[in-house]
Design a protein around this motif. Structure first.
Motif, PDB file in Angstrom:
ATOM      1  N   ASP A  14      -0.858  -7.453  13.267  1.00  0.00           N
ATOM      2  CA  ASP A  14      -2.492  -7.409  12.570  1.00  0.00           C
ATOM      3  C   ASP A  14      -2.977  -6.161  11.996  1.00  0.00           C
ATOM      4  O   ASP A  14      -3.322  -6.187  10.790  1.00  0.00           O
ATOM      5  N   ALA A  15      -2.207  -5.079  12.258  1.00  0.00           N
ATOM      6  CA  ALA A  15      -2.625  -3.746  11.574  1.00  0.00           C
ATOM      7  C   ALA A  15      -1.797  -3.622  10.438  1.00  0.00           C
ATOM      8  O   ALA A  15      -2.202  -2.876   9.560  1.00  0.00           O
ATOM      9  N   GLN A  19       1.250  -4.210   4.838  1.00  0.00           N
ATOM     10  CA  GLN A  19       0.422  -3.012   4.184  1.00  0.00           C
ATOM     11  C   GLN A  19       1.115  -1.769   3.910  1.00  0.00           C
ATOM     12  O   GLN A  19       2.161  -1.266   4.854  1.00  0.00           O
ATOM     13  N   SER A  20       0.475  -0.865   2.770  1.00  0.00           N
ATOM     14  CA  SER A  20       1.250   0.366   2.860  1.00  0.00           C
ATOM     15  C   SER A  20      -0.084   1.389   2.525  1.00  0.00           C
ATOM     16  O   SER A  20      -1.184   0.788   2.112  1.00  0.00           O
ATOM     17  N   PHE A  21       0.065   2.556   3.196  1.00  0.00           N
ATOM     18  CA  PHE A  21      -1.094   3.634   3.542  1.00  0.00           C
ATOM     19  C   PHE A  21      -0.678   4.833   2.818  1.00  0.00           C
ATOM     20  O   PHE A  21       0.373   5.169   2.917  1.00  0.00           O
ATOM     21  N   ALA A  22      -1.603   5.334   2.236  1.00  0.00           N
ATOM     22  CA  ALA A  22      -1.564   6.446   1.514  1.00  0.00           C
ATOM     23  C   ALA A  22      -1.969   7.734   2.370  1.00  0.00           C
ATOM     24  O   ALA A  22      -1.448   8.664   2.085  1.00  0.00           O
ATOM     25  N   ASN A  23      -2.772   7.665   3.645  1.00  0.00           N
ATOM     26  CA  ASN A  23      -2.763   8.912   4.199  1.00  0.00           C
ATOM     27  C   ASN A  23      -3.259   8.426   5.986  1.00  0.00           C
ATOM     28  O   ASN A  23      -3.331   7.118   5.909  1.00  0.00           O
ATOM     29  N   ALA A  30      -7.301   0.988   9.959  1.00  0.00           N
ATOM     30  CA  ALA A  30      -6.476  -0.300  10.225  1.00  0.00           C
ATOM     31  C   ALA A  30      -6.436  -0.567  11.757  1.00  0.00           C
ATOM     32  O   ALA A  30      -6.447  -1.538  12.044  1.00  0.00           O
ATOM     33  N   MET A  31      -5.940   0.613  12.309  1.00  0.00           N
ATOM     34  CA  MET A  31      -6.141   0.458  13.807  1.00  0.00           C
ATOM     35  C   MET A  31      -7.451   0.153  14.313  1.00  0.00           C
ATOM     36  O   MET A  31      -7.436  -0.800  15.412  1.00  0.00           O
TER      37      MET A  31
END
Length: 65
Positions: A14-15, A19-23, A30-31
């Motif tokens: 789910d989290a 997805q890709s995260f910038a920081n 997201a968590m």
């Protein structure tokens, strides 16, 4: 498999899936969202199979005079 592994599988799906995260702030957000969603639809874990229903007419096929 214990409860932690099952929960982690749902949480990761789910989290983090796709997805890709910038920081680190985006990861934390997201968590938080995934945890809130999992808590909203949480159900108790049931170990094993439910017990078999008792048959009331068990071995009734005998001769009666």
């Amino acid at each position: 498999m214990n409860l932690q592994e099952g929960w982690w599988r749902f949480f990761r799906r789910d989290a983090f899936a796709g997805q890709s995260f910038a920081n680190a702030d985006e990861i934390e957000r997201a968590m938080q969202v995934a945890t809130a969603q999992l808590n909203h639809r949480a159900k108790p874990w049931v170990w094993g199979r439910p017990p078999k229903t008792r048959r009331h007419l068990h071995r009734l096929f005998c001769y009666r005079l």
